[in-house]
Design a protein around this motif. Structure first.
Motif, PDB file in Angstrom:
ATOM      1  N   GLN A   1     -46.427  82.163  65.840  1.00  0.00           N
ATOM      2  CA  GLN A   1     -46.017  82.625  64.591  1.00  0.00           C
ATOM      3  C   GLN A   1     -46.632  84.226  64.913  1.00  0.00           C
ATOM      4  O   GLN A   1     -47.565  84.668  64.155  1.00  0.00           O
ATOM      5  CB  GLN A   1     -46.734  82.204  63.285  1.00  0.00           C
ATOM      6  N   LYS A   2     -45.969  85.153  65.479  1.00  0.00           N
ATOM      7  CA  LYS A   2     -46.169  86.379  65.701  1.00  0.00           C
ATOM      8  C   LYS A   2     -45.108  87.343  65.330  1.00  0.00           C
ATOM      9  O   LYS A   2     -44.004  87.172  65.435  1.00  0.00           O
ATOM     10  CB  LYS A   2     -46.463  86.648  67.081  1.00  0.00           C
ATOM     11  N   ARG A   3     -45.673  88.390  64.566  1.00  0.00           N
ATOM     12  CA  ARG A   3     -44.533  89.149  63.634  1.00  0.00           C
ATOM     13  C   ARG A   3     -44.069  90.307  65.134  1.00  0.00           C
ATOM     14  O   ARG A   3     -44.646  90.650  65.967  1.00  0.00           O
ATOM     15  CB  ARG A   3     -45.272  90.106  62.816  1.00  0.00           C
ATOM     16  N   LYS A   4     -42.848  90.335  64.894  1.00  0.00           N
ATOM     17  CA  LYS A   4     -42.203  91.544  65.852  1.00  0.00           C
ATOM     18  C   LYS A   4     -42.942  92.774  65.637  1.00  0.00           C
ATOM     19  O   LYS A   4     -43.126  93.277  64.486  1.00  0.00           O
ATOM     20  CB  LYS A   4     -40.850  91.343  65.765  1.00  0.00           C
ATOM     21  N   THR A   5     -42.881  93.449  66.697  1.00  0.00           N
ATOM     22  CA  THR A   5     -43.361  95.008  66.974  1.00  0.00           C
ATOM     23  C   THR A   5     -42.065  95.491  66.247  1.00  0.00           C
ATOM     24  O   THR A   5     -40.943  95.597  66.888  1.00  0.00           O
ATOM     25  CB  THR A   5     -43.700  95.353  68.051  1.00  0.00           C
ATOM     26  N   VAL A   6     -42.131  96.646  65.183  1.00  0.00           N
ATOM     27  CA  VAL A   6     -40.976  97.559  64.855  1.00  0.00           C
ATOM     28  C   VAL A   6     -41.270  98.720  65.498  1.00  0.00           C
ATOM     29  O   VAL A   6     -42.193  99.473  65.627  1.00  0.00           O
ATOM     30  CB  VAL A   6     -40.863  97.684  63.283  1.00  0.00           C
ATOM     31  N   TYR A   7     -40.194  99.215  66.324  1.00  0.00           N
ATOM     32  CA  TYR A   7     -40.220 100.620  66.942  1.00  0.00           C
ATOM     33  C   TYR A   7     -39.516 101.522  65.942  1.00  0.00           C
ATOM     34  O   TYR A   7     -38.532 101.518  65.353  1.00  0.00           O
ATOM     35  CB  TYR A   7     -39.342 100.500  68.173  1.00  0.00           C
ATOM     36  N   VAL A   8     -40.533 102.863  65.676  1.00  0.00           N
ATOM     37  CA  VAL A   8     -40.033 103.824  64.858  1.00  0.00           C
ATOM     38  C   VAL A   8     -39.770 105.102  65.623  1.00  0.00           C
ATOM     39  O   VAL A   8     -40.876 105.633  66.484  1.00  0.00           O
ATOM     40  CB  VAL A   8     -40.863 103.823  63.629  1.00  0.00           C
ATOM     41  N   VAL A   9     -38.717 105.734  65.880  1.00  0.00           N
ATOM     42  CA  VAL A   9     -38.477 107.023  66.540  1.00  0.00           C
ATOM     43  C   VAL A   9     -39.071 108.235  65.761  1.00  0.00           C
ATOM     44  O   VAL A   9     -38.879 108.433  64.733  1.00  0.00           O
ATOM     45  CB  VAL A   9     -37.100 107.181  66.660  1.00  0.00           C
ATOM     46  N   SER A  10     -39.936 108.936  66.246  1.00  0.00           N
ATOM     47  CA  SER A  10     -40.786 110.001  65.889  1.00  0.00           C
ATOM     48  C   SER A  10     -40.319 111.249  66.605  1.00  0.00           C
ATOM     49  O   SER A  10     -40.289 110.990  67.925  1.00  0.00           O
ATOM     50  CB  SER A  10     -42.116 109.881  65.748  1.00  0.00           C
ATOM     51  N   LYS A  11     -39.925 112.424  66.221  1.00  0.00           N
ATOM     52  CA  LYS A  11     -39.655 113.632  66.782  1.00  0.00           C
ATOM     53  C   LYS A  11     -40.856 114.295  67.437  1.00  0.00           C
ATOM     54  O   LYS A  11     -40.711 114.728  68.534  1.00  0.00           O
ATOM     55  CB  LYS A  11     -38.686 114.345  66.138  1.00  0.00           C
ATOM     56  N   ASN A  12     -41.569 114.740  66.371  1.00  0.00           N
ATOM     57  CA  ASN A  12     -42.887 115.476  66.926  1.00  0.00           C
ATOM     58  C   ASN A  12     -44.217 114.870  66.383  1.00  0.00           C
ATOM     59  O   ASN A  12     -44.491 114.901  65.238  1.00  0.00           O
ATOM     60  CB  ASN A  12     -42.873 116.725  66.463  1.00  0.00           C
ATOM     61  N   GLY A  13     -44.629 113.761  67.003  1.00  0.00           N
ATOM     62  CA  GLY A  13     -45.867 113.144  66.722  1.00  0.00           C
ATOM     63  C   GLY A  13     -45.403 112.060  65.535  1.00  0.00           C
ATOM     64  O   GLY A  13     -44.349 111.563  65.421  1.00  0.00           O
ATOM     65  N   ARG A  14     -46.371 111.821  64.836  1.00  0.00           N
ATOM     66  CA  ARG A  14     -46.436 111.018  63.693  1.00  0.00           C
ATOM     67  C   ARG A  14     -46.019 111.494  62.253  1.00  0.00           C
ATOM     68  O   ARG A  14     -45.950 111.010  61.371  1.00  0.00           O
ATOM     69  CB  ARG A  14     -47.466 110.066  63.181  1.00  0.00           C
ATOM     70  N   SER A  15     -45.905 112.931  62.308  1.00  0.00           N
ATOM     71  CA  SER A  15     -46.015 113.713  61.138  1.00  0.00           C
ATOM     72  C   SER A  15     -44.724 113.359  60.379  1.00  0.00           C
ATOM     73  O   SER A  15     -44.798 113.415  59.181  1.00  0.00           O
ATOM     74  CB  SER A  15     -45.887 115.257  61.563  1.00  0.00           C
ATOM     75  N   LYS A  16     -43.625 113.024  60.890  1.00  0.00           N
ATOM     76  CA  LYS A  16     -42.504 112.690  60.027  1.00  0.00           C
ATOM     77  C   LYS A  16     -42.522 111.382  59.375  1.00  0.00           C
ATOM     78  O   LYS A  16     -41.788 111.264  58.269  1.00  0.00           O
ATOM     79  CB  LYS A  16     -41.178 112.744  61.207  1.00  0.00           C
ATOM     80  N   PHE A  17     -43.544 110.749  59.742  1.00  0.00           N
ATOM     81  CA  PHE A  17     -43.697 109.249  58.977  1.00  0.00           C
ATOM     82  C   PHE A  17     -44.909 109.065  58.345  1.00  0.00           C
ATOM     83  O   PHE A  17     -45.384 107.790  58.326  1.00  0.00           O
ATOM     84  CB  PHE A  17     -43.541 108.224  60.287  1.00  0.00           C
ATOM     85  N   GLY A  18     -45.340 110.028  57.929  1.00  0.00           N
ATOM     86  CA  GLY A  18     -46.551 109.864  56.916  1.00  0.00           C
ATOM     87  C   GLY A  18     -47.975 109.870  57.806  1.00  0.00           C
ATOM     88  O   GLY A  18     -48.888 109.497  57.175  1.00  0.00           O
TER      89      GLY A  18
END
Length: 123
Positions: A83-100
């Motif tokens: 019962q493992k949650r799937k990893t969600v891949y999020v595209v970031s353009k320049n580091g993590r700054s776009k995603f908080g």
């Protein structure tokens, strides 16, 4: 500086008393650890109960053959352990700054660049 101070005489009984005090503190388990262990244990028991109930439903089903019952039970028990949650891949353009920047604790999010995301899609 420390070597300039005189060592005060300490009796062996005092030393033993302090050691006993610290040993008793070390033996005592940490409350947060106990709570976490209990939560995990309760979660596992809940899952086992759920699987057991589902297995009883399958076993009592009259419309299934024995082979179908066995296959469904095997499938049920195999999936119960995982019962493992799937990893969600999020595209970031320049580091993590776009995603908080920071992510929530326990969240299975992986920040990747666009090339890795397209590789995963097979493009």
């Amino acid at each position: 500086m420390r070597s300039q101070f005189k060592m005060l005489p300490v009796s062996k009984e005092d030393v033993d008393e302090q050691q006993q005090k610290y040993q008793s503190l070390n033996k005592k388990s940490i409350r947060k650890e106990l709570e976490a262990k209990f939560r995990n244990k309760r979660r596992k028991e809940k899952n086992v109960k759920k699987v057991r109930d589902r297995a009883n439903q399958i076993a009592e089903a009259t419309d299934l053959t024995n082979k179908e019952k066995a296959n469904q039970l095997e499938k049920l028990y195999k999936s119960a352990g995982k019962q493992k949650r799937k990893t969600v891949y999020v595209v970031s353009k320049n580091g993590r700054s776009k995603f908080g920047g920071k992510r929530k604790r326990g969240a299975n999010i992986k920040y990747v660049d666009p090339r890795m995301k397209s590789d995963l899609r097979g493009e």
